[in-house]
Write a protein that holds these residues in place. Structure first.
Motif, PDB file in Angstrom:
ATOM      1  N   ALA A 110       0.836  -1.209   0.000  1.00  0.00           N
ATOM      2  CA  ALA A 110       0.000   0.000   0.000  1.00  0.00           C
ATOM      3  C   ALA A 110       0.867   1.254   0.000  1.00  0.00           C
ATOM      4  O   ALA A 110       0.556   2.238  -0.681  1.00  0.00           O
ATOM      5  N   ILE A 111       1.973   1.228   0.754  1.00  0.00           N
ATOM      6  CA  ILE A 111       2.862   2.397   0.790  1.00  0.00           C
ATOM      7  C   ILE A 111       3.577   2.553  -0.547  1.00  0.00           C
ATOM      8  O   ILE A 111       3.654   3.653  -1.107  1.00  0.00           O
ATOM      9  N   ALA A 112       4.064   1.435  -1.089  1.00  0.00           N
ATOM     10  CA  ALA A 112       4.809   1.486  -2.357  1.00  0.00           C
ATOM     11  C   ALA A 112       3.958   2.068  -3.469  1.00  0.00           C
ATOM     12  O   ALA A 112       4.472   2.719  -4.385  1.00  0.00           O
ATOM     13  N   HIS A 113       2.638   1.843  -3.385  1.00  0.00           N
ATOM     14  CA  HIS A 113       1.758   2.279  -4.476  1.00  0.00           C
ATOM     15  C   HIS A 113       0.831   3.416  -4.071  1.00  0.00           C
ATOM     16  O   HIS A 113      -0.122   3.727  -4.793  1.00  0.00           O
ATOM     17  N   GLY A 114       1.115   4.018  -2.941  1.00  0.00           N
ATOM     18  CA  GLY A 114       0.400   5.232  -2.530  1.00  0.00           C
ATOM     19  C   GLY A 114      -1.093   5.063  -2.334  1.00  0.00           C
ATOM     20  O   GLY A 114      -1.866   5.977  -2.626  1.00  0.00           O
ATOM     21  N   LEU A 115      -1.532   3.923  -1.801  1.00  0.00           N
ATOM     22  CA  LEU A 115      -2.974   3.657  -1.729  1.00  0.00           C
ATOM     23  C   LEU A 115      -3.691   4.449  -0.645  1.00  0.00           C
ATOM     24  O   LEU A 115      -4.872   4.764  -0.794  1.00  0.00           O
ATOM     25  N   SER A 116      -3.013   4.741   0.455  1.00  0.00           N
ATOM     26  CA  SER A 116      -3.613   5.538   1.544  1.00  0.00           C
ATOM     27  C   SER A 116      -4.991   5.049   1.960  1.00  0.00           C
ATOM     28  O   SER A 116      -5.921   5.832   2.112  1.00  0.00           O
ATOM     29  N   GLN A 117      -5.126   3.738   2.158  1.00  0.00           N
ATOM     30  CA  GLN A 117      -6.453   3.204   2.501  1.00  0.00           C
ATOM     31  C   GLN A 117      -6.751   3.284   3.987  1.00  0.00           C
ATOM     32  O   GLN A 117      -7.894   3.112   4.391  1.00  0.00           O
ATOM     33  N   ASN A 118      -5.753   3.467   4.791  1.00  0.00           N
ATOM     34  CA  ASN A 118      -6.012   3.672   6.219  1.00  0.00           C
ATOM     35  C   ASN A 118      -5.021   4.718   6.750  1.00  0.00           C
ATOM     36  O   ASN A 118      -4.167   5.221   6.000  1.00  0.00           O
ATOM     37  N   LEU A 119      -5.152   5.036   8.037  1.00  0.00           N
ATOM     38  CA  LEU A 119      -4.314   6.108   8.600  1.00  0.00           C
ATOM     39  C   LEU A 119      -2.829   5.722   8.591  1.00  0.00           C
ATOM     40  O   LEU A 119      -1.970   6.599   8.487  1.00  0.00           O
ATOM     41  N   HIS A 121      -1.227   3.907   6.241  1.00  0.00           N
ATOM     42  CA  HIS A 121      -0.705   4.184   4.890  1.00  0.00           C
ATOM     43  C   HIS A 121      -0.567   5.694   4.681  1.00  0.00           C
ATOM     44  O   HIS A 121       0.415   6.165   4.110  1.00  0.00           O
ATOM     45  N   ARG A 122      -1.567   6.426   5.118  1.00  0.00           N
ATOM     46  CA  ARG A 122      -1.568   7.886   4.902  1.00  0.00           C
ATOM     47  C   ARG A 122      -0.408   8.551   5.673  1.00  0.00           C
ATOM     48  O   ARG A 122       0.315   9.378   5.125  1.00  0.00           O
ATOM     49  N   ALA A 123      -0.238   8.172   6.927  1.00  0.00           N
ATOM     50  CA  ALA A 123       0.848   8.779   7.723  1.00  0.00           C
ATOM     51  C   ALA A 123       2.202   8.416   7.110  1.00  0.00           C
ATOM     52  O   ALA A 123       3.123   9.243   7.100  1.00  0.00           O
ATOM     53  N   ALA A 124       2.320   7.208   6.576  1.00  0.00           N
ATOM     54  CA  ALA A 124       3.575   6.811   5.914  1.00  0.00           C
ATOM     55  C   ALA A 124       3.801   7.674   4.671  1.00  0.00           C
ATOM     56  O   ALA A 124       4.908   8.187   4.447  1.00  0.00           O
ATOM     57  N   ASP A 125       2.734   7.849   3.871  1.00  0.00           N
ATOM     58  CA  ASP A 125       2.799   8.732   2.692  1.00  0.00           C
ATOM     59  C   ASP A 125       3.284  10.120   3.078  1.00  0.00           C
ATOM     60  O   ASP A 125       4.117  10.718   2.405  1.00  0.00           O
ATOM     61  N   VAL A 126       2.704  10.625   4.181  1.00  0.00           N
ATOM     62  CA  VAL A 126       3.042  11.974   4.654  1.00  0.00           C
ATOM     63  C   VAL A 126       4.522  12.040   5.023  1.00  0.00           C
ATOM     64  O   VAL A 126       5.220  12.983   4.641  1.00  0.00           O
ATOM     65  N   HIS A 127       5.003  11.018   5.735  1.00  0.00           N
ATOM     66  CA  HIS A 127       6.422  11.045   6.123  1.00  0.00           C
ATOM     67  C   HIS A 127       7.325  11.010   4.897  1.00  0.00           C
ATOM     68  O   HIS A 127       8.361  11.678   4.873  1.00  0.00           O
ATOM     69  N   LEU A 128       6.920  10.278   3.886  1.00  0.00           N
ATOM     70  CA  LEU A 128       7.744  10.224   2.664  1.00  0.00           C
ATOM     71  C   LEU A 128       7.709  11.556   1.921  1.00  0.00           C
ATOM     72  O   LEU A 128       8.744  12.067   1.494  1.00  0.00           O
ATOM     73  N   LYS A 129       6.513  12.127   1.787  1.00  0.00           N
ATOM     74  CA  LYS A 129       6.429  13.386   1.013  1.00  0.00           C
ATOM     75  C   LYS A 129       7.105  14.532   1.742  1.00  0.00           C
ATOM     76  O   LYS A 129       7.630  15.448   1.120  1.00  0.00           O
ATOM     77  N   GLU A 130       7.120  14.468   3.077  1.00  0.00           N
ATOM     78  CA  GLU A 130       7.763  15.530   3.856  1.00  0.00           C
ATOM     79  C   GLU A 130       9.257  15.250   4.069  1.00  0.00           C
ATOM     80  O   GLU A 130       9.924  16.005   4.780  1.00  0.00           O
ATOM     81  N   LYS A 131       9.731  14.144   3.480  1.00  0.00           N
ATOM     82  CA  LYS A 131      11.150  13.751   3.606  1.00  0.00           C
ATOM     83  C   LYS A 131      11.539  13.552   5.063  1.00  0.00           C
ATOM     84  O   LYS A 131      12.616  13.949   5.504  1.00  0.00           O
ATOM     85  N   ARG A 132      10.620  12.962   5.824  1.00  0.00           N
ATOM     86  CA  ARG A 132      10.931  12.607   7.212  1.00  0.00           C
ATOM     87  C   ARG A 132      11.242  11.120   7.290  1.00  0.00           C
ATOM     88  O   ARG A 132      10.883  10.349   6.402  1.00  0.00           O
ATOM     89  N   LYS A 133      11.830  10.741   8.395  1.00  0.00           N
ATOM     90  CA  LYS A 133      12.241   9.345   8.560  1.00  0.00           C
ATOM     91  C   LYS A 133      11.018   8.428   8.627  1.00  0.00           C
ATOM     92  O   LYS A 133      10.095   8.648   9.412  1.00  0.00           O
TER      93      LYS A 133
END
Ligand SMILES: Cc1cc2nc3c(=O)[nH]c(=O)nc-3n(C[C@H](O)[C@H](O)[C@H](O)COP(=O)(O)O)c2cc1C
Length: 204
Positions: A110-119, A121-133
């Motif tokens: 889900a993270i690899a493909h940006g699915l954001s189906q739950n919080l 996945h979404r929080a992981a997406d956010v950390h990646l887009k914000e260049k956080r660990k």
């Protein structure tokens, strides 16, 4: 402005004891932890540690036991996995990083493909887009090509892939030692000081 807060998500891969121990260590380190659990994570926790979590009425005591839950004194902020209104769903909410421990292959996909189906996945997406660990602790063996490719994508976009595969050069004497090795390596990535294992070259 730098936040001290960390996000910890526990998903449905085997290895619930890693996630529970990581939470205990982060609390002891004085960090505020935003905790999210997937329904499969709860199932695995029950299977592996005989701890029952009611996701509709989450209680920290059910996860950590009475003493540790009391010691946490407000440091753990629980978020339902369906709650996209939680602060951690937004990049404007500052954190010092996120760990998904254990991390299922489904969550990696889900993270690899940006699915954001739950919080989670979404929080992981956010950390990646914000260049956080973002630290992923996958547990699966053997790995198929799809899983390997998804892990590669996650690493390519900036996640740290930290498989739950303890080293033996520290001479672990118990399962707890092996768990602490992985938890310590996650802490290293999150910048959390610890003495969970003796480092290579460190005298006894
Ligand atoms: C007891 C148990 C153990 C599991 N172990 C693993 C595992 O080690 N790795 C994995 O990727 N999935 C494992 N799964 C399957 C995941 O839980 C399943 O794919 C689930 O949909 C993952 O959802 P989540 O990513 O939202 O937690 C296990 C499931 C159960 C019930």
């Amino acid at each position: 402005m730098a936040a001290n807060d960390l996000v910890l998500a526990m998903t449905g891969a085997s290895g619930a004891p890693y996630g529970v121990r990581l939470l205990e260590v982060l609390i002891r380190a004085g960090r505020t932890v935003h905790l999210v659990m997937s329904p499969a994570g709860v199932q695995v926790l029950q299977q592996e540690m005989d701890r029952r979590i009611d996701l509709e009425h989450f209680r920290l005591v059910d996860l950590l036991g009475p003493a540790a839950a009391e010691a946490a004194s407000g440091q753990v902020l629980y978020h339902d996995h369906r709650n996209f209104l939680a602060g951690i769903a937004s990049g404007s909410f500052l954190t010092a990083g996120m760990a998904i421990c254990p991390c299922s292959s489904g969550t990696v996909a889900a993270i690899a493909h940006g699915l954001s189906q739950n919080l989670i996945h979404r929080a992981a997406d956010v950390h990646l887009k914000e260049k956080r660990k973002l630290v992923l602790v996958p547990r699966e063996t053997p790995l198929n090509i799809v899983q390997l490719r998804n892990l590669t994508i996650c690493a390519e976009v900036g996640a740290v892939v930290l498989p739950a595969s303890p080293g033996f050069y520290t001479k672990p004497r118990s399962l707890d030692d092996a768990i602490d090795f992985i938890v310590g390596r996650v802490c290293d990535q999150l910048g959390v000081e610890h003495r969970l294992f003796r480092r290579w070259g460190e005298k006894a």
